[in-house]
Scaffold this motif. Structure first.
Motif, mmCIF file in Angstrom:
data_model
loop_
_atom_site.group_PDB
_atom_site.id
_atom_site.type_symbol
_atom_site.label_atom_id
_atom_site.label_comp_id
_atom_site.label_asym_id
_atom_site.label_seq_id
_atom_site.Cartn_x
_atom_site.Cartn_y
_atom_site.Cartn_z
ATOM 1 N N ASP A 106 0.814 -1.223 0.000
ATOM 2 C CA ASP A 106 0.000 0.000 0.000
ATOM 3 C C ASP A 106 0.845 1.269 0.000
ATOM 4 O OD1 ASP A 106 1.034 -0.053 2.542
ATOM 5 O OD2 ASP A 106 -0.893 -0.257 3.576
ATOM 6 N N GLY A 107 2.150 1.120 -0.188
ATOM 7 C CA GLY A 107 3.008 2.290 -0.282
ATOM 8 C C GLY A 107 3.709 2.693 0.996
ATOM 9 N N ARG A 108 3.312 2.121 2.125
ATOM 10 C CA ARG A 108 4.002 2.446 3.378
ATOM 11 C C ARG A 108 5.447 1.937 3.306
ATOM 12 N NH1 ARG A 108 1.431 -0.671 7.666
ATOM 13 N NH2 ARG A 108 0.836 -2.059 5.969
ATOM 14 N N SER A 109 6.350 2.641 3.971
ATOM 15 C CA SER A 109 7.748 2.237 3.903
ATOM 16 C C SER A 109 8.481 2.581 5.192
ATOM 17 C CB SER A 109 8.448 2.913 2.718
ATOM 18 O OG SER A 109 8.504 4.313 2.905
ATOM 19 N N THR A 110 9.624 1.937 5.354
ATOM 20 C CA THR A 110 10.540 2.241 6.440
ATOM 21 C C THR A 110 11.943 2.032 5.901
ATOM 22 O OG1 THR A 110 11.094 1.792 8.763
ATOM 23 C CG2 THR A 110 10.584 -0.105 7.399
ATOM 24 N N GLN A 111 12.930 2.660 6.502
ATOM 25 C CA GLN A 111 14.268 2.564 5.940
ATOM 26 C C GLN A 111 15.345 2.616 7.013
ATOM 27 O OE1 GLN A 111 14.228 6.074 3.357
ATOM 28 N NE2 GLN A 111 15.604 7.114 4.769
ATOM 29 N N VAL A 112 16.525 2.176 6.605
ATOM 30 C CA VAL A 112 17.725 2.267 7.433
ATOM 31 C C VAL A 112 18.776 3.012 6.619
ATOM 32 C CG1 VAL A 112 19.573 1.018 8.600
ATOM 33 C CG2 VAL A 112 17.247 0.119 8.655
ATOM 34 N N ALA A 113 19.348 4.055 7.200
ATOM 35 C CA ALA A 113 20.438 4.788 6.549
ATOM 36 C C ALA A 113 21.751 4.311 7.153
ATOM 37 C CB ALA A 113 20.257 6.287 6.745
ATOM 38 N N PHE A 114 22.562 3.624 6.329
ATOM 39 C CA PHE A 114 23.833 3.088 6.800
ATOM 40 C C PHE A 114 24.964 4.081 6.548
ATOM 41 C CE2 PHE A 114 21.535 -0.884 5.635
ATOM 42 C CZ PHE A 114 21.577 -1.519 6.869
ATOM 43 N N SER A 115 25.831 4.223 7.524
ATOM 44 C CA SER A 115 27.106 4.901 7.327
ATOM 45 C C SER A 115 28.148 3.795 7.141
ATOM 46 C CB SER A 115 27.459 5.781 8.529
ATOM 47 O OG SER A 115 26.540 6.846 8.652
ATOM 48 N N VAL A 116 28.629 3.652 5.925
ATOM 49 C CA VAL A 116 29.536 2.544 5.590
ATOM 50 C C VAL A 116 30.967 2.935 5.958
ATOM 51 C CG1 VAL A 116 30.326 0.985 3.790
ATOM 52 C CG2 VAL A 116 27.980 1.872 3.725
ATOM 53 N N ALA A 117 31.535 2.206 6.910
ATOM 54 C CA ALA A 117 32.880 2.536 7.390
ATOM 55 C C ALA A 117 33.926 2.213 6.324
ATOM 56 C CB ALA A 117 33.188 1.766 8.665
ATOM 57 N N PRO A 118 34.907 3.092 6.124
ATOM 58 C CA PRO A 118 35.981 2.830 5.162
ATOM 59 C C PRO A 118 37.009 1.872 5.744
ATOM 60 C CG PRO A 118 36.340 4.931 6.224
ATOM 61 C CD PRO A 118 35.035 4.410 6.766
ATOM 62 N N ARG A 119 37.812 1.285 4.871
ATOM 63 C CA ARG A 119 38.881 0.373 5.287
ATOM 64 C C ARG A 119 40.237 0.930 4.856
ATOM 65 N NH1 ARG A 119 36.898 -5.085 5.089
ATOM 66 N NH2 ARG A 119 38.990 -5.831 5.598
ATOM 67 N N ALA A 120 41.268 0.603 5.604
ATOM 68 C CA ALA A 120 42.647 0.945 5.219
ATOM 69 C C ALA A 120 43.233 -0.285 4.533
ATOM 70 C CB ALA A 120 43.464 1.325 6.451
ATOM 71 N N TRP A 121 43.283 -0.261 3.204
ATOM 72 C CA TRP A 121 43.713 -1.413 2.438
ATOM 73 C C TRP A 121 45.232 -1.528 2.395
ATOM 74 C CZ3 TRP A 121 39.598 -4.129 2.199
ATOM 75 C CH2 TRP A 121 38.352 -3.537 2.004
ATOM 76 N N ASP A 122 45.695 -2.757 2.212
ATOM 77 C CA ASP A 122 47.123 -3.016 2.100
ATOM 78 C C ASP A 122 47.568 -2.662 0.677
ATOM 79 O OD1 ASP A 122 49.701 -3.925 2.353
ATOM 80 O OD2 ASP A 122 49.174 -6.046 2.134
ATOM 81 N N ILE A 123 48.158 -1.486 0.511
ATOM 82 C CA ILE A 123 48.584 -1.002 -0.802
ATOM 83 C C ILE A 123 50.107 -1.065 -0.883
ATOM 84 C CG2 ILE A 123 48.513 0.897 -2.452
ATOM 85 C CD1 ILE A 123 45.773 -0.277 -1.823
ATOM 86 N N SER A 124 50.625 -1.786 -1.877
ATOM 87 C CA SER A 124 52.071 -1.881 -2.103
ATOM 88 C C SER A 124 52.432 -1.005 -3.298
ATOM 89 C CB SER A 124 52.479 -3.330 -2.380
ATOM 90 O OG SER A 124 52.160 -4.162 -1.293
#
Length: 299
Positions: A106-124
């Protein structure tokens, strides 16, 4: 002259004579009050329940509220089980924010707003080393057909339900390359980031299914890069890939159970030594197996 009393009596008499109508002063009757029924306010959907980590390469399981007809992560439809359970994942390069929306019929909705944490990648960074090109022309001739098989396998949908299980390591040992690691060569030319996790083991070490699933690809011959490639669908768009195997123990269409031996560690394809490369994908998003299976036993 007729007196006042006689006039009053005469008027009363005339009013009662046949054919004469009595004059009755008009009266005003108030209009009846009408109660207008107002529609009840729609009942809002219950919140989306979830567990896991909103982090690059991470994964989340949850339960959609009753009445949910569609569930979408940033507009991408998310499959929902009959009991409301669902699975989502965040790519290695996921944006800092994401929104999960559950919508009722019927059009009703609910939501979750995520804050996506960044990662420190192993960069060579290897500024003096040029990026090594993939051998040609054999690679160019074979690769399109291999990629077509991989794409077709990932497009398959099965009745697997392993996505809802706690994942196990397919084999244990020293992690030689982490998920997401990357090399930057001379002139700033970036190599592809590592899409899985490498576990160094000797050739012939058993490889077990990390969760229940259905085999969607079992290479009949070694692929140019992946070698003997095995892919297992865990349902809900989640699948595992196992690369460089010395031998594959199962066939396409087989239902496998968590802990079942499905192949053996090897060094086929582009590999500098025997190891297992295990990768996870959800609807194209590349996930970190370390976040799915937890710390390596013994670490």
């Amino acid at each position: 002259m007729i007196g006042g009393r006689r006039k009053a009596a005469l008027a009363a008499t005339v009013a009662l004579l046949p054919g004469c109508a009595a004059v009755v002063p008009p009266t005003t009757t108030p209009a009846p009050t009408v109660e207008v029924a107002r529609p009840a306010a729609p009942v809002a959907l219950q919140p989306i329940r979830w567990t896991g980590r909103a982090i690059q390469g991470g994964l989340i399981t949850g339960i959609a509220p009753a009445g949910t007809q569609t569930l979408a992560l940033d507009g991408k439809l998310v499959p929902v089980a009959s009991d409301g359970r669902f699975f989502i994942g965040f790519d290695r390069d996921a944006a800092p924010a994401a929104t999960l929306v559950a919508t009722a019929g019927d059009g009703r909705s609910t939501q979750v707003a995520f804050s996506v944490a960044p990662r420190a990648w192993d960069i060579s960074r290897l500024p003096t080393l040029p990026k090594v090109p993939v051998p040609q022309p054999e690679f160019a001739a074979r690769r399109p057909g291999e990629l077509a098989q991989i794409v077709a396998a990932r497009a398959m949908r099965t009745d697997a339900a392993g996505w809802a299980q706690a994942f196990h390591w397919p084999t244990t040992g020293r992690i030689s390359t982490l998920f997401g690691s990357q090399r930057i060569y001379a002139n700033g030319e970036a190599g592809s980031y590592h899409s899985g996790i490498d576990i160094a083991r000797v050739t012939g070490t058993p490889v077990q299914a990390p969760a229940d699933g259905v085999v969607i690809l079992a290479a009949a011959a070694p692929f140019t890069l992946e070698g003997n490639l095995l892919m297992i669908d865990h349902g809900m768009g989640l699948n595992s890939a196992f690369l460089h195997l010395s031998r594959i123990n199962v066939s396409v269409g087989d239902h496998v159970t968590q802990g079942q031996v499905v192949g053996f560690v090897g060094a086929t394809g582009r590999a500098t030594g025997p190891h297992l490369h295990w990768s996870l994908r959800w609807q194209g998003a590349k996930l970190d197996p370390l976040l799915a299976a937890g710390p390596m036993p013994g670490d």
